[in-house]
Design a protein around this motif. Structure first.
Motif, PDB file in Angstrom:
ATOM      1  N   LYS A   1       2.107   4.499 -65.601  1.00  0.00           N
ATOM      2  CA  LYS A   1       1.627   3.193 -66.060  1.00  0.00           C
ATOM      3  C   LYS A   1       1.507   3.172 -67.576  1.00  0.00           C
ATOM      4  N   ALA A   2       1.029   4.290 -68.140  1.00  0.00           N
ATOM      5  CA  ALA A   2       0.927   4.388 -69.594  1.00  0.00           C
ATOM      6  C   ALA A   2       2.306   4.286 -70.231  1.00  0.00           C
ATOM      7  N   TYR A   3       3.293   4.923 -69.623  1.00  0.00           N
ATOM      8  CA  TYR A   3       4.666   4.871 -70.146  1.00  0.00           C
ATOM      9  C   TYR A   3       5.184   3.435 -70.139  1.00  0.00           C
ATOM     10  N   ARG A   4       4.921   2.711 -69.048  1.00  0.00           N
ATOM     11  CA  ARG A   4       5.383   1.321 -68.966  1.00  0.00           C
ATOM     12  C   ARG A   4       4.659   0.444 -69.980  1.00  0.00           C
ATOM     13  N   ALA A   5       3.385   0.748 -70.247  1.00  0.00           N
ATOM     14  CA  ALA A   5       2.603  -0.072 -71.173  1.00  0.00           C
ATOM     15  C   ALA A   5       2.963   0.182 -72.631  1.00  0.00           C
ATOM     16  N   CYS A   6       3.446   1.382 -72.933  1.00  0.00           N
ATOM     17  CA  CYS A   6       3.720   1.781 -74.314  1.00  0.00           C
ATOM     18  C   CYS A   6       4.980   1.118 -74.850  1.00  0.00           C
ATOM     19  N   ALA A   7       4.899   0.650 -76.091  1.00  0.00           N
ATOM     20  CA  ALA A   7       6.098   0.206 -76.787  1.00  0.00           C
ATOM     21  C   ALA A   7       6.995   1.398 -77.072  1.00  0.00           C
ATOM     22  N   ASP A   8       8.282   1.142 -77.267  1.00  0.00           N
ATOM     23  CA  ASP A   8       9.190   2.222 -77.651  1.00  0.00           C
ATOM     24  C   ASP A   8       8.671   2.883 -78.930  1.00  0.00           C
ATOM     25  N   GLY A   9       8.682   4.196 -78.954  1.00  0.00           N
ATOM     26  CA  GLY A   9       8.129   4.927 -80.085  1.00  0.00           C
ATOM     27  C   GLY A   9       6.633   5.126 -79.994  1.00  0.00           C
ATOM     28  N   GLY A  10       6.023   4.598 -78.926  1.00  0.00           N
ATOM     29  CA  GLY A  10       4.590   4.742 -78.738  1.00  0.00           C
ATOM     30  C   GLY A  10       4.215   6.121 -78.238  1.00  0.00           C
ATOM     31  N   ARG A  11       2.925   6.313 -77.997  1.00  0.00           N
ATOM     32  CA  ARG A  11       2.460   7.642 -77.602  1.00  0.00           C
ATOM     33  C   ARG A  11       1.307   7.543 -76.620  1.00  0.00           C
ATOM     34  N   VAL A  12       1.072   8.637 -75.922  1.00  0.00           N
ATOM     35  CA  VAL A  12      -0.089   8.778 -75.063  1.00  0.00           C
ATOM     36  C   VAL A  12      -0.912   9.948 -75.574  1.00  0.00           C
ATOM     37  N   LEU A  13      -2.230   9.772 -75.551  1.00  0.00           N
ATOM     38  CA  LEU A  13      -3.166  10.807 -75.977  1.00  0.00           C
ATOM     39  C   LEU A  13      -3.973  11.249 -74.765  1.00  0.00           C
ATOM     40  N   VAL A  14      -3.808  12.491 -74.375  1.00  0.00           N
ATOM     41  CA  VAL A  14      -4.622  13.069 -73.303  1.00  0.00           C
ATOM     42  C   VAL A  14      -5.670  13.944 -73.972  1.00  0.00           C
ATOM     43  N   MET A  15      -6.931  13.544 -73.849  1.00  0.00           N
ATOM     44  CA  MET A  15      -8.030  14.266 -74.495  1.00  0.00           C
ATOM     45  C   MET A  15      -8.936  14.817 -73.405  1.00  0.00           C
ATOM     46  N   ASP A  16      -8.955  16.126 -73.280  1.00  0.00           N
ATOM     47  CA  ASP A  16      -9.668  16.719 -72.157  1.00  0.00           C
ATOM     48  C   ASP A  16      -9.968  18.180 -72.445  1.00  0.00           C
ATOM     49  N   ARG A  17     -10.800  18.772 -71.599  1.00  0.00           N
ATOM     50  CA  ARG A  17     -10.984  20.215 -71.641  1.00  0.00           C
ATOM     51  C   ARG A  17      -9.696  20.886 -71.180  1.00  0.00           C
ATOM     52  N   LEU A  18      -9.428  22.048 -71.730  1.00  0.00           N
ATOM     53  CA  LEU A  18      -8.242  22.811 -71.342  1.00  0.00           C
ATOM     54  C   LEU A  18      -8.652  24.210 -70.897  1.00  0.00           C
ATOM     55  N   PHE A  19      -8.107  24.638 -69.768  1.00  0.00           N
ATOM     56  CA  PHE A  19      -8.222  26.042 -69.393  1.00  0.00           C
ATOM     57  C   PHE A  19      -7.335  26.878 -70.315  1.00  0.00           C
ATOM     58  N   ASP A  20      -7.739  28.131 -70.536  1.00  0.00           N
ATOM     59  CA  ASP A  20      -6.835  29.078 -71.167  1.00  0.00           C
ATOM     60  C   ASP A  20      -5.594  29.220 -70.287  1.00  0.00           C
TER      61      ASP A  20
END
Length: 334
Positions: free
Chosen positions: A256-275
């Motif tokens: 859904k994020a991909y469909r919403a993004c304009a060409d050249g746009g980006r997605v930011l995933v901000m979360d905790r990360l496991f090693d």
């Protein structure tokens, strides 16, 4: 005597309760305002608390190193812990602890059933996760406050890493009352932002707009990210969202994020990360267990997030780590 690691694990529940109550009743703020060690009796009188109960709580906190007790039995907050215990600080843990004590703690007994019967079987008779978190105005307020305290301060570190210069609009999916949006707008002239959230959250975003004087720059779009398409944007932000859901649901949200993004746009995933080896860090392992009872997802490694992003169509993915528990994975729509 128990080994140190086991001792802290066994008695930690008492420390958590003591920290929560001290924060709730203003003990930390009072100690910080005094600027010098304060005896129990003076704290009890000033805050209208029972002195004996308070003394027992303070002894626990001092034994765990949360506060300091001098040779005269007076207490103060260690300098290095002040930003986390001061209720006026953006890094205060008070809101998060309120959510843990008033919501999460009551659900942890479900783990016993999960162990013997599995999560799907136990959850079949329970309400959906966010039906619980938004069940009453009080729970909604506590959840929104917890998300602000977990998000705003680290967002001020993540925003410069996101490369938003030249971006005109950010859509924050499941953005609570707007902590990431506020950090982004403060740092990026010319940017506007929209929080896409359930209708119950709208009044909290309106309060944020007024508090930070963001009329015309921050707005609210009511919607359910499971059912609705996302409004068009140049940048979609997910903060502590994908970790709440399965890979299948996470992938659908990213599509859904991909469909919403304009060409050249980006997605930011901000979360905790496991090693990479999933051996830690501790906060991620703890919250991974919390996600098991509070939501339907899990915490992931950076490589696992990149795999989801690429499956959704995003490319040139990058990982940018903060000095705190929340990190950034970026994907671009080419």
């Amino acid at each position: 005597m128990l080994p140190n690691a086991l001792e802290k694990a066994v008695y930690g529940v008492y420390a958590t309760t003591a920290v929560h109550l001290a924060a709730k009743h203003g003990v930390f703020g009072f100690l910080l305002d005094q600027g010098a060690p304060v005896p129990t009796g003076k704290i009890a009188v000033a805050l209208e608390l029972d002195e004996e109960t308070l003394d027992r709580l303070l002894l626990v906190l001092a034994s765990f190193g949360v506060i300091e007790r001098n040779e005269h039995g007076a207490y103060q907050v260690p300098v290095e812990l002040a930003p986390f215990l001061d209720p006026r600080s953006p890094r205060s843990v008070g809101g998060f602890l309120s959510h843990v004590m008033n919501s999460t703690l009551g659900r942890l007994p479900q783990l016993d059933g999960y162990l013997t019967a599995g999560k799907p079987s136990v959850d079949a008779s329970l309400p959906a996760p966010f039906d619980v978190m938004y069940k009453t105005p009080k729970l909604t307020e506590e959840f929104v406050a917890a998300m602000w305290q977990l998000t705003y301060d680290v967002s001020r570190e993540l925003v410069p890493m996101a490369g938003l210069a030249g971006v005109r609009h950010v859509l924050d999916v499941g953005g609570a009352s707007g902590p990431f949006c506020v950090a982004a707008l403060e740092a990026t002239p010319g940017l506007s932002a929209t929080v896409f959230e359930l209708p119950e959250v709208g009044p909290y975003v309106a309060d944020t707009v007024e508090r930070y004087d963001l009329r015309g720059r921050l707005d609210f779009a009511a919607g359910d990210f499971h059912r609705d398409e996302f409004p068009p944007t140049e940048c979609v932000a997910f903060g502590y969202i994908l970790s709440g859901w399965t890979d299948e649901i996470g992938l659908e949200l990213l599509r859904k994020a991909y469909r919403a993004c304009a060409d050249g746009g980006r997605v930011l995933v901000m979360d905790r990360l496991f090693d990479d080896d999933r051996g830690g860090p501790l906060p991620t392992a703890v919250m991974n267990l919390s996600m098991h009872v509070e939501a339907e997802g899990r915490h992931r490694t950076a490589a696992e997030f990149i795999g989801l992003l690429e499956s959704a169509g995003f490319a040139d993915c990058e990982v940018r780590r903060s000095t705190q528990d929340k990190h950034l994975v970026i994907g671009f729509k080419r």
